[in-house]
Design a protein around this motif. Structure first.
Motif, PDB file in Angstrom:
ATOM      1  N   ALA A 504       0.836  -1.193   0.000  1.00  0.00           N
ATOM      2  CA  ALA A 504       0.000   0.000   0.000  1.00  0.00           C
ATOM      3  C   ALA A 504       0.869   1.240   0.000  1.00  0.00           C
ATOM      4  O   ALA A 504       2.031   1.226   0.440  1.00  0.00           O
ATOM      5  CB  ALA A 504      -0.924   0.015   1.220  1.00  0.00           C
ATOM      6  N   ALA A 505       0.275   2.326  -0.500  1.00  0.00           N
ATOM      7  CA  ALA A 505       0.903   3.646  -0.431  1.00  0.00           C
ATOM      8  C   ALA A 505       0.410   4.336   0.837  1.00  0.00           C
ATOM      9  O   ALA A 505      -0.805   4.489   1.027  1.00  0.00           O
ATOM     10  CB  ALA A 505       0.554   4.463  -1.667  1.00  0.00           C
ATOM     11  N   PHE A 506       1.321   4.721   1.707  1.00  0.00           N
ATOM     12  CA  PHE A 506       0.982   5.358   2.980  1.00  0.00           C
ATOM     13  C   PHE A 506       1.073   6.874   2.851  1.00  0.00           C
ATOM     14  O   PHE A 506       1.989   7.409   2.210  1.00  0.00           O
ATOM     15  CB  PHE A 506       1.951   4.900   4.081  1.00  0.00           C
ATOM     16  N   ASP A 507       0.125   7.561   3.471  1.00  0.00           N
ATOM     17  CA  ASP A 507       0.182   9.011   3.626  1.00  0.00           C
ATOM     18  C   ASP A 507       0.241   9.330   5.117  1.00  0.00           C
ATOM     19  O   ASP A 507      -0.501   8.737   5.920  1.00  0.00           O
ATOM     20  CB  ASP A 507      -1.043   9.675   2.995  1.00  0.00           C
ATOM     21  N   LEU A 508       1.118  10.263   5.502  1.00  0.00           N
ATOM     22  CA  LEU A 508       1.306  10.647   6.900  1.00  0.00           C
ATOM     23  C   LEU A 508       0.827  12.080   7.121  1.00  0.00           C
ATOM     24  O   LEU A 508       1.012  12.943   6.254  1.00  0.00           O
ATOM     25  CB  LEU A 508       2.780  10.544   7.282  1.00  0.00           C
ATOM     26  N   TYR A 509       0.227  12.320   8.289  1.00  0.00           N
ATOM     27  CA  TYR A 509      -0.299  13.638   8.635  1.00  0.00           C
ATOM     28  C   TYR A 509       0.130  13.978  10.057  1.00  0.00           C
ATOM     29  O   TYR A 509       0.308  13.077  10.901  1.00  0.00           O
ATOM     30  CB  TYR A 509      -1.829  13.652   8.560  1.00  0.00           C
ATOM     31  N   ASP A 510       0.287  15.295  10.332  1.00  0.00           N
ATOM     32  CA  ASP A 510       0.561  15.701  11.708  1.00  0.00           C
ATOM     33  C   ASP A 510      -0.762  15.938  12.443  1.00  0.00           C
ATOM     34  O   ASP A 510      -1.845  15.696  11.902  1.00  0.00           O
ATOM     35  CB  ASP A 510       1.473  16.925  11.747  1.00  0.00           C
ATOM     36  N   THR A 511      -0.673  16.407  13.665  1.00  0.00           N
ATOM     37  CA  THR A 511      -1.879  16.537  14.489  1.00  0.00           C
ATOM     38  C   THR A 511      -2.837  17.613  13.989  1.00  0.00           C
ATOM     39  O   THR A 511      -4.002  17.643  14.389  1.00  0.00           O
ATOM     40  CB  THR A 511      -1.494  16.842  15.944  1.00  0.00           C
ATOM     41  N   SER A 512      -2.392  18.492  13.102  1.00  0.00           N
ATOM     42  CA  SER A 512      -3.289  19.490  12.522  1.00  0.00           C
ATOM     43  C   SER A 512      -3.945  18.997  11.242  1.00  0.00           C
ATOM     44  O   SER A 512      -4.724  19.719  10.621  1.00  0.00           O
ATOM     45  CB  SER A 512      -2.515  20.784  12.230  1.00  0.00           C
ATOM     46  N   GLY A 513      -3.603  17.760  10.828  1.00  0.00           N
ATOM     47  CA  GLY A 513      -4.143  17.205   9.593  1.00  0.00           C
ATOM     48  C   GLY A 513      -3.353  17.572   8.364  1.00  0.00           C
ATOM     49  O   GLY A 513      -3.767  17.280   7.235  1.00  0.00           O
ATOM     50  N   THR A 514      -2.194  18.198   8.532  1.00  0.00           N
ATOM     51  CA  THR A 514      -1.355  18.602   7.400  1.00  0.00           C
ATOM     52  C   THR A 514      -0.524  17.418   6.922  1.00  0.00           C
ATOM     53  O   THR A 514       0.109  16.735   7.737  1.00  0.00           O
ATOM     54  CB  THR A 514      -0.420  19.745   7.814  1.00  0.00           C
ATOM     55  N   PRO A 515      -0.493  17.129   5.595  1.00  0.00           N
ATOM     56  CA  PRO A 515       0.353  16.037   5.091  1.00  0.00           C
ATOM     57  C   PRO A 515       1.823  16.316   5.375  1.00  0.00           C
ATOM     58  O   PRO A 515       2.303  17.437   5.169  1.00  0.00           O
ATOM     59  CB  PRO A 515       0.076  16.042   3.581  1.00  0.00           C
ATOM     60  N   VAL A 516       2.520  15.307   5.856  1.00  0.00           N
ATOM     61  CA  VAL A 516       3.938  15.477   6.172  1.00  0.00           C
ATOM     62  C   VAL A 516       4.815  14.435   5.495  1.00  0.00           C
ATOM     63  O   VAL A 516       6.031  14.418   5.732  1.00  0.00           O
ATOM     64  CB  VAL A 516       4.174  15.429   7.701  1.00  0.00           C
ATOM     65  N   GLY A 517       4.267  13.585   4.639  1.00  0.00           N
ATOM     66  CA  GLY A 517       5.111  12.612   3.960  1.00  0.00           C
ATOM     67  C   GLY A 517       4.333  11.386   3.544  1.00  0.00           C
ATOM     68  O   GLY A 517       3.115  11.274   3.732  1.00  0.00           O
ATOM     69  N   GLY A 518       5.062  10.455   2.957  1.00  0.00           N
ATOM     70  CA  GLY A 518       4.456   9.209   2.517  1.00  0.00           C
ATOM     71  C   GLY A 518       5.524   8.189   2.189  1.00  0.00           C
ATOM     72  O   GLY A 518       6.703   8.527   2.053  1.00  0.00           O
ATOM     73  N   PHE A 519       5.129   6.949   2.067  1.00  0.00           N
ATOM     74  CA  PHE A 519       6.066   5.880   1.719  1.00  0.00           C
ATOM     75  C   PHE A 519       5.265   4.685   1.215  1.00  0.00           C
ATOM     76  O   PHE A 519       4.036   4.637   1.332  1.00  0.00           O
ATOM     77  CB  PHE A 519       6.935   5.490   2.920  1.00  0.00           C
ATOM     78  N   ILE A 520       5.959   3.722   0.639  1.00  0.00           N
ATOM     79  CA  ILE A 520       5.335   2.476   0.180  1.00  0.00           C
ATOM     80  C   ILE A 520       5.659   1.380   1.186  1.00  0.00           C
ATOM     81  O   ILE A 520       6.825   1.155   1.524  1.00  0.00           O
ATOM     82  CB  ILE A 520       5.850   2.080  -1.216  1.00  0.00           C
ATOM     83  N   GLY A 521       4.627   0.714   1.684  1.00  0.00           N
ATOM     84  CA  GLY A 521       4.818  -0.380   2.631  1.00  0.00           C
ATOM     85  C   GLY A 521       4.411  -1.703   2.012  1.00  0.00           C
ATOM     86  O   GLY A 521       3.401  -1.786   1.316  1.00  0.00           O
ATOM     87  N   ARG A 522       5.188  -2.749   2.267  1.00  0.00           N
ATOM     88  CA  ARG A 522       4.907  -4.082   1.737  1.00  0.00           C
ATOM     89  C   ARG A 522       4.860  -5.087   2.880  1.00  0.00           C
ATOM     90  O   ARG A 522       5.780  -5.114   3.692  1.00  0.00           O
ATOM     91  CB  ARG A 522       5.967  -4.501   0.722  1.00  0.00           C
ATOM     92  N   SER A 523       3.827  -5.920   2.866  1.00  0.00           N
ATOM     93  CA  SER A 523       3.699  -6.914   3.934  1.00  0.00           C
ATOM     94  C   SER A 523       4.122  -8.297   3.461  1.00  0.00           C
ATOM     95  O   SER A 523       3.525  -9.303   3.826  1.00  0.00           O
ATOM     96  CB  SER A 523       2.258  -6.965   4.448  1.00  0.00           C
TER      97      SER A 523
END
Length: 605
Positions: A504-523
């Protein structure tokens, strides 16, 4: 549809033509010109008809099509062929195209496959008869046996046709392998040579019948295959055998050691590097070609060589070096054809390896720096450093990047390489699974060095602005240093409702809901087995995360919440926060996505 193309500046209607004829007794010359104009204006279209029959059986072809084309073989119209093989066409074949038109029948159907047939007819012809007789193709088949059980890939089948006009052999294709052991194909009548095997599959190349060859296919004695029209030829068989091999290493000449990749976060290695290997015989004719890949020691190997003497050409796509194309031993080649005659001959044997066929590479631009802990200022060893640059791609095509990977040594020092005078420059990033990645000049980036800090580059970076490095050939750039902050990670499993592993493609957000990054995760691991994904190292803090299967599939916010719509914030779906401390691995951040597509990136989906 008839289109008139007058050649002179006189335009005459039917009434004008009649008047001209009536006045013929008075103005003979003018009338003659006008009558000629009328004849041009009323010329009938080109028309052609004929039959399509088999040259082999004489029988007509039904359900075939004849292409009518101009002198440059630009198709004007496709005409259906009747059950008795008859066809007919009437229309314009533009004068500007030439003096002839063409009729061609392609791949006429029937119990025996046929090739195409073409014939020309005069532009402007009336009731031209053009019969077409495509020749039947011969069918060739056989098997390829190799010392492996069960049968495995046999590689490309190379087919050559003897062209009597030029008295030379020309590679034509037309014979294919099923990928395992059967070959077959349809060929026009003529004289052929068929070869299989070679370095691409690690077994000696053989050309029919059953003979390994140590020279160019055009210069040896073979059993040629003469095919008659419509012939069924079976028994074109091959027995492949092992051969010798050559082994070499890509050498970093500046540091005097093998050129190797580096591991990052457990599954990104920076390897392998592709190495193209071309063998040339004593006459300078290319004998064989293969692509090999380096291992963790920077070593490549190709097998399947016969007894013989060759010169070796080596190539790699590493643009950071000024001699990525060479003739052994280390003779640089600015462009093809390379000066293979100046190389040192290498004698191979089908029973052992020839080692030391190395490729010494000289860097274009050298980049040096140190990596330290931002708090203790102590040097950090084993930190991944990547120097990357963008490769131009076509319109709307996804961007591509070339990367040189290295690691810091025990004193925190690293050496990286880059191309010279690159218009967009080279960017340098550093990080590890425990230290937050940074892009020069020391701007932290949550996506991690594995993603080259590309998100949100080039529109901005976390905490600062990325600085490109550019230099001329032979330049040494120093002082590209990094002070990294200790971080933490979160990890878990991505599965569907059947417990099959996903990515999956991950999206990261801070506590204000602002996007702060992303990465690809594989299980899953390299073998497709279930394995936990892990985020890049993140600055200590509280985050929200969402996972989207296959970039655009089902999406879920942690934990179990639906992802927000385009008009919503991540906070609108009440996600579960993920709290990260320095040095922590926050396990158990799991996702279960509603999809039945298992192993979508190559493991079965």
């Amino acid at each position: 549809m008839m289109t008139s193309h007058p050649r002179i500046g006189l335009i005459a209607s039917n009434q004008t033509c009649a008047a001209a004829a009536a006045s013929l007794r008075h103005v003979a010359l003018l009338a003659l010109l006008l009558l000629l104009c009328c004849a041009t204006a009323g010329a009938a279209p080109t028309s052609v008809h004929g039959r399509v029959t088999s040259h082999f059986t004489g029988q007509p072809f039904a359900q075939a099509w004849v292409a009518i084309a101009d002198a440059q073989f630009r198709v004007l119209e496709y005409v259906a062929v009747a059950a008795d093989g008859a066809y007919a066409w009437s229309g314009d074949c533009p004068d500007s195209a030439g003096t002839v038109c063409n009729a061609t029948v392609y791949a006429a159907s029937g119990s025996v496959p046929h090739g195409y047939a073409t014939a020309s007819f005069a532009n402007g012809a009336q009731d031209a008869v053009v019969d077409l007789q495509p020749h039947a193709l011969a069918h060739l088949s056989g098997s390829v046996r190799r010392p492996a059980t069960p049968p495995s890939y046999v590689g490309q089948v190379r087919t050559f046709h003897y062209d009597t006009a030029s008295s030379s052999w020309v590679e034509v294709g037309g014979v294919w392998s099923d990928g395992l052991q059967t070959i077959s194909g349809y060929l026009a009548e003529g004289r052929y040579r068929v070869c299989v095997g070679g370095m691409a599959i690690g077994l000696q190349r053989q050309c029919f019948d059953h003979r390994p060859e140590a020279g160019a296919w055009s210069q040896q004695t073979y059993t040629d295959i003469d095919l008659a029209e419509g012939e069924q030829r079976d028994g074109v068989d091959f027995d492949l055998v092992p051969g010798g091999s050559i082994v070499g290493t890509l050498i970093d000449t500046l540091q005097g050691k093998p050129l190797v990749g580096v591991p990052y976060n457990g599954h990104w290695s920076g390897l392998p590097q592709g190495v193209t290997v071309d063998l040339f015989d004593a006459d300078g004719v290319r004998f064989d070609h293969a692509t090999a890949y380096t291992d963790q020691q920077g070593r490549y190997q190709v097998s399947g060589l016969p007894n013989g003497t060759f010169r070796v050409q080596l190539g790699t796509s590493l643009g950071q070096f000024r001699d990525p194309l060479q003739v052994y031993p280390g003779i640089p080649c600015a462009a093809t054809p390379c000066p293979v005659a100046g190389g040192t001959p290498v004698t191979t044997h089908d029973s052992y390896s020839v080692s030391g066929i190395n490729m010494p590479l000289h860097p274009n631009v050298t980049i040096r720096g140190t990596v330290t802990d931002a708090v203790t200022h102590q040097p950090l060893a084993g930190v991944t450093v990547a120097a990357w640059y963008e490769i131009p791609s076509g319109w709307e095509a996804p961007p591509e990047f070339a990367v040189y990977w290295t690691q810091s040594d025990a004193q925190g020092n690293y050496v990286a390489y880059a191309p010279s005078d690159w218009p967009w420059g080279t960017y340098v990033v550093a990080g590890s699974s425990t230290y937050v990645s940074s892009i020069h000049p020391d701007a932290p980036c949550a996506p991690g060095v594995e993603s080259l800090c590309l998100d949100p580059f080039p529109w901005g970076t976390w905490g600062g602005v990325a600085l490109a490095i550019n230099a001329h050939t032979g330049d040494a750039v120093t002082g590209i240093d990094f002070a990294l902050q200790a971080g933490g990670v979160f990890s878990g499993f991505i599965r569907d409702f059947t417990d099959a592993p996903l990515y999956a493609a991950f999206d990261l957000y801070d506590t204000s809901g602002t996007p702060v990054g992303g990465f690809i995760g594989r299980s899953y691991d390299a073998f497709g087995h279930l394995a936990a994904y892990q985020s890049p190292a993140l600055p200590p803090g509280t985050y929200y995360a969402s996972a989207t299967y296959a970039y655009s599939g089902p999406c879920q916010a942690y934990s179990g919440r639906p992802c927000p719509t385009q008009t919503q914030s991540i906070l609108d779906v009440s996600p579960t926060p993920i709290v990260i401390a320095a040095g922590q691995d926050r396990a158990g951040v799991d996702f279960r996505l509603p999809t039945d597509q298992v192993f979508a990136d190559g493991f079965g989906g």
